[in-house]
Structure formats: structure tokens, C-alpha cells
Enzyme design. Structure first.
Site, PDB file in Angstrom:
ATOM      1  CD  GLU A 124      -6.565   8.428 -13.580  1.00  0.00           C
ATOM      2  OE1 GLU A 124      -6.793   7.812 -14.615  1.00  0.00           O
ATOM      3  OE2 GLU A 124      -7.217   8.267 -12.529  1.00  0.00           O
ATOM      4  N   GLY A 182      -0.578  21.127   5.631  1.00  0.00           N
ATOM      5  CA  GLY A 182      -0.673  21.485   4.213  1.00  0.00           C
ATOM      6  C   GLY A 182      -1.733  20.709   3.456  1.00  0.00           C
ATOM      7  CE  LYS A 200     -11.322  15.368  -5.410  1.00  0.00           C
ATOM      8  NZ  LYS A 200     -10.666  15.328  -4.085  1.00  0.00           N
TER       9      LYS A 200
HETATM   10  N1  HSE Z   1      -8.570  19.017  -1.391  1.00  0.00           N
HETATM   11  C1  HSE Z   1      -8.536  17.766  -2.091  1.00  0.00           C
HETATM   12  C2  HSE Z   1      -8.558  16.612  -1.088  1.00  0.00           C
HETATM   13  C3  HSE Z   1      -7.312  17.700  -2.951  1.00  0.00           C
HETATM   14  O1  HSE Z   1      -8.243  16.839   0.084  1.00  0.00           O
HETATM   15  O2  HSE Z   1      -8.876  15.495  -1.458  1.00  0.00           O
HETATM   16  C4  HSE Z   1      -7.318  16.571  -3.928  1.00  0.00           C
HETATM   17  O3  HSE Z   1      -8.373  16.667  -4.826  1.00  0.00           O
END
Ligand code: HSE
Length: 405
Positions: A124, A182, A200
Site C-alpha cells: 500500500e 527532508g 508508481k
Molecule cells: N520520494 C517520494 C515522493 C517518497 O516524494 O513522493 C514517497 O514515495
């Protein structure tokens, strides 16, 4: 008690451990026996950390413990996450992960191994951070013919684009700010060049079609070439620039999948998805449009998605939560055949030739536009037609596709 282990005590892994402690009372309403993190695997020691006693450097200790029923893989990367995941699943230990790189590369194989060993491989948190997205698709929408999924799938780049739009920052300054907060990694390439949202959209495309969409086969562009001037024009057109993953099923059964920056109209809900938030549209043939919105990155939102998977595993011990995701490759359409309108900036000297090539187009002006250039939007044309015209021009400064209606 459901005993579990966390592999990787970084941002997400530490979030998982803390969340399980802080929300143990809530968790027990659904999993009455409770969930306990027995081991934390990491290369490092954590002196003074409240969980330091649980840290181990030896993965075999976890595999051979005999009481561990779930492992959270929050290490990221393919190595050694792939071997560790396989070893757990082969022993009937379920694995919950936030590792989109591994899911995109080996998802169907790991699902097959899980099914053969009566355990589950759940992911998920690999798409959309804290947004429940994979489970709704896999359990609430299985009656639907899902024909499209698209949206903002990367929190870091959405933060950067928002800061460029709202504060007028250049790409480098906005990236630096994202790193200070961060959000962006020290090496930001996977985010800013679009590889992360590409993985994704590959995962989402695969679970809606049931076959494998390889991220390597998806045309992928990032945002590092987007400039403050582009936002000036976007504002003048009442649009925003968003990095999108898009996936549509075609009438011939193939899929069109892409990751690229797009101009999004003000009246589209994705226009207002800002900062580190993600927004994802899923279109089903019966339910019509659904939109999923939430924090796409960050310690606790991502940990929340991982722990939701742990609870699913705890409720289904000895069984497999199944996905329709086969190793067979999905047929992708030729990207050159897709049609878009393009926003273009070109040197004035070539504007006349560009108009002849692209057809009649209204010029777009905006405050603070760079000297010596003309901007316009092309008519709808195939990527092949666009490339042929663009290749015969020497001074295109920028081109960004417009999101379809
Ligand atoms: N580097 C990814 C983002 C982290 O900024 O969406 C979450 O998958």
C-alpha cells in the site's frame, strides 16, 4: 501478540515502530492480540534510542526466530531488499513494503511466491504515501472495468513545483528547500527526473490491468527543465504545471502510459493539489471518477500505510491476500500515436515558421516574459506529428503538454 520485524530503521521504518506503539490501543480494536515489533534490522546501532535493544544486524535471527509472522521492508532499493523479501515469503512470513522500486521490478514474482507459501506481499505504501489507494483498487473496485488512472504521484516534485509557482523560486532553489525540509533526497534524481512517479504509475497500471507494465517501457520526463518563466505563462492561461503519471486503457486492449509534466487547467481538481500532497484519479466504467488525495510522502503518512498492511496480514494469517497481477507483459500503445496539445516557447525569429508548421495559434503573453520569444499552444496533434514539426525548428525553448479534458 502478532510479532513482527522492521527491516530498515530510516524515516519510514522508525515511523512504523513509533506508530505501532502510539496507536497500540487503536490497533487492538481490530487486532485484539496486539502487534509487537520484536526486531529492527539495520546496519547501524542506535545508542540512546528507546528501541535500541531491539536492533539486530543479523537477518537470519529474524527468519529463524519462529514467532515472526510479518516483516515490514522499509529499506528501499532492490538489494538486499529483494533477497530479504523472498526469504521471508518462502518461510510463510508476510511482507509489507513501501519500496516502490522493488514492487515495480519484482511485484508479480513476489506475489506468486507469497501465494505459494500462504502468506501475503502487500505494498500500500509504495504508491501515494499515506493515501489508501492500492487496497481500494484491489478490494473495493474489483467489480469495475478501470479505464484510467492518473495523477500527482510524487510529493517531492509537487512541493518543488508549488514553491516555484507560489514563491517564484527557480528549480534549484526550490529543490534546495525541499532537501532542507527532508522531502528530497541528497541525490534527488529519482524524484526530479520522474523515475519515482514512473514506477508508481507502472504499479498502478499493472494492478488495474492484471498484467505487468514495465516502468522501463514508459516514456518518462521529469521537472528539472521547468523554469519560473513557464509558470508566468501557466498563470496567464489559468493553469498550473504538475508532474503526472497517466495511464489509460485503449479500445484495442492496449494501454497508454506516460510520466511527464503537464499543464493542468484551473477547474481540474489536480490543479489545487499542492505541496507534498498527491492526488490520484481512478476512472471506472460504472463508478465514473474517483479522486484520492493525501500526503504522498513523509514519515507518519507512509508508516500509516505500511501499518494498515500489517493489520491486514494479522487478520489473514495463514492465508494469502491476492492481487490480479500476472508476470505476462501488458501491451503498451506506441507513444508516438498519442495526441496532445503542446505549450511552446520559441525564439521570435522562428515564430512565423512555427505557426506554419503547427497551424494557426493564438499568442500567449504574460508579465515578465523573457525577451525575444513567442509562446503559444499547438492544436491537438499526435506526438509523431509534433516531433516532426519540432525537429525542423531550432529554437524551441520549452514545450509542455496540456492535460486532456
Ligand atoms: N520520494 C517520494 C515522493 C517518497 O516524494 O513522493 C514517497 O514515495
Amino acid at each position: 501478540m502478532i510479532q513482527m520485524a522492521v527491516l530498515g530503521f530510516g524515516t519510514v521504518g522508525s515511523g512504523v515502530v513509533e506508530l505501532i506503539d502510539r496507536n497500540q490501543d487503536v490497533i487492538r480494536k481490530t487486532v485484539p492480540e496486539g502487534i509487537y515489533v520484536k526486531y529492527i534490522l539495520d546496519l547501524r546501532d542506535f545508542p540512546g534510542n528507546p528501541y535500541e535493544e531491539r536492533v539486530t544486524h543479523d537477518y537470519n535471527k529474524i527468519l529463524e526466530d519462529g514467532e515472526i509472522s510479518v516483516v515490514c521492508e522499509t529499506m528501499g532499493g532492490k538489494k538486499p531488499a529483494y533477497e530479504f523479501t523472498k526469504a521471508a515469503l518462502e518461510r510463510g512470513i508476510s511482507v509489507c513494503t513501501s519500496n516502490k522500486e522493488l514492487v515495480a521490478a519484482h511485484g508479480p514474482e513476489l506475489l506468486r511466491i507469497a501465494a505459494a507459501n500462504n502468506c501475503s506481499y502487500l505494498f500500500e505504501a509504495s504508491v501515494g504515501g499515506g493515501i489508501p489507494l492500492i487496497r481500494p483498487i484491489n478490494s473495493c473496485l474489483t467489480q469495475e472495468n478501470i479505464t484510467a488512472v492518473f495523477g500527482i504521484l510524487n510529493g517531492t516534485t509537487n512541493y518543488i513545483l508549488t514553491r516555484m509557482e507560489k514563491a517564484g523560486l527557480g528549480f534549484a532553489d526550490a529543490l534546495r528547500e525541499a532537501q532542507e525540509k527532508g522531502y528530497a533526497e541528497r541525490n534527488p534524481e529519482a524524484d526530479v527526473e520522474g523515475h519515482d512517479p514512473c514506477r508508481k504509475i507502472a504499479i498502478l497500471s499493472s494492478i488495474i490491468c492484471g498484467k505487468t507494465v514495465r516502468y522501463e517501457d514508459i516514456p518518462c520526463e521529469g521537472i528539472s527543465r521547468i523554469t519560473p518563466a513557464d509558470f508566468g505563462y501557466a498563470r496567464a492561461m489559468n493553469m498550473a504545471i504538475k508532474l503526472l503519471g497517466t495511464s489509460r486503457r485503449n479500445a484495442d486492449g492496449s494501454m497508454s502510459v506516460r510520466t511527464a509534466p503537464f499543464l493542468v487547467r484551473e477547474d481540474h481538481p489536480l490543479h489545487s493539489v499542492q505541496d507534498v500532497f498527491n492526488g490520484v484519479f481512478v476512472h471506472g466504467n460504472m463508478v465514473d471518477d474517483l479522486m484520492f488525495y493525501g500526503r504522498g510522502a513523509g514519515k507518519f503518512p507512509t508508516a500509516s500505510a505500511v501499518v494498515s498492511d500489517v493489520m491486514e496480514c494479522a487478520k489473514n494469517l495463514g492465508r494469502t491476500i491476492r492481487f490480479l497481477w500476472d508476470e505476462e507483459l501488458m501491451t503498451l500503445s506506441d507513444p508516438a500515436g498519442e495526441s496532445y496539445r503542446h505549450f511552446i516557447r520559441i525564439d521570435n525569429a522562428e515564430a512565423g515558421k512555427a505557426r506554419e508548421l503547427f497551424g494557426q495559434t493564438a499568442e500567449i503573453s504574460c508579465e515578465g516574459a523573457p525577451e525575444g520569444e513567442t509562446a503559444f499552444v499547438t492544436p491537438l496533434m499526435t506526438e509523431k506529428e509534433f516531433t516532426a514539426a519540432a525537429d525542423s525548428l531550432d529554437s524551441i525553448r520549452q514545450n509542455v503538454r496540456l492535460l486532456h479534458d
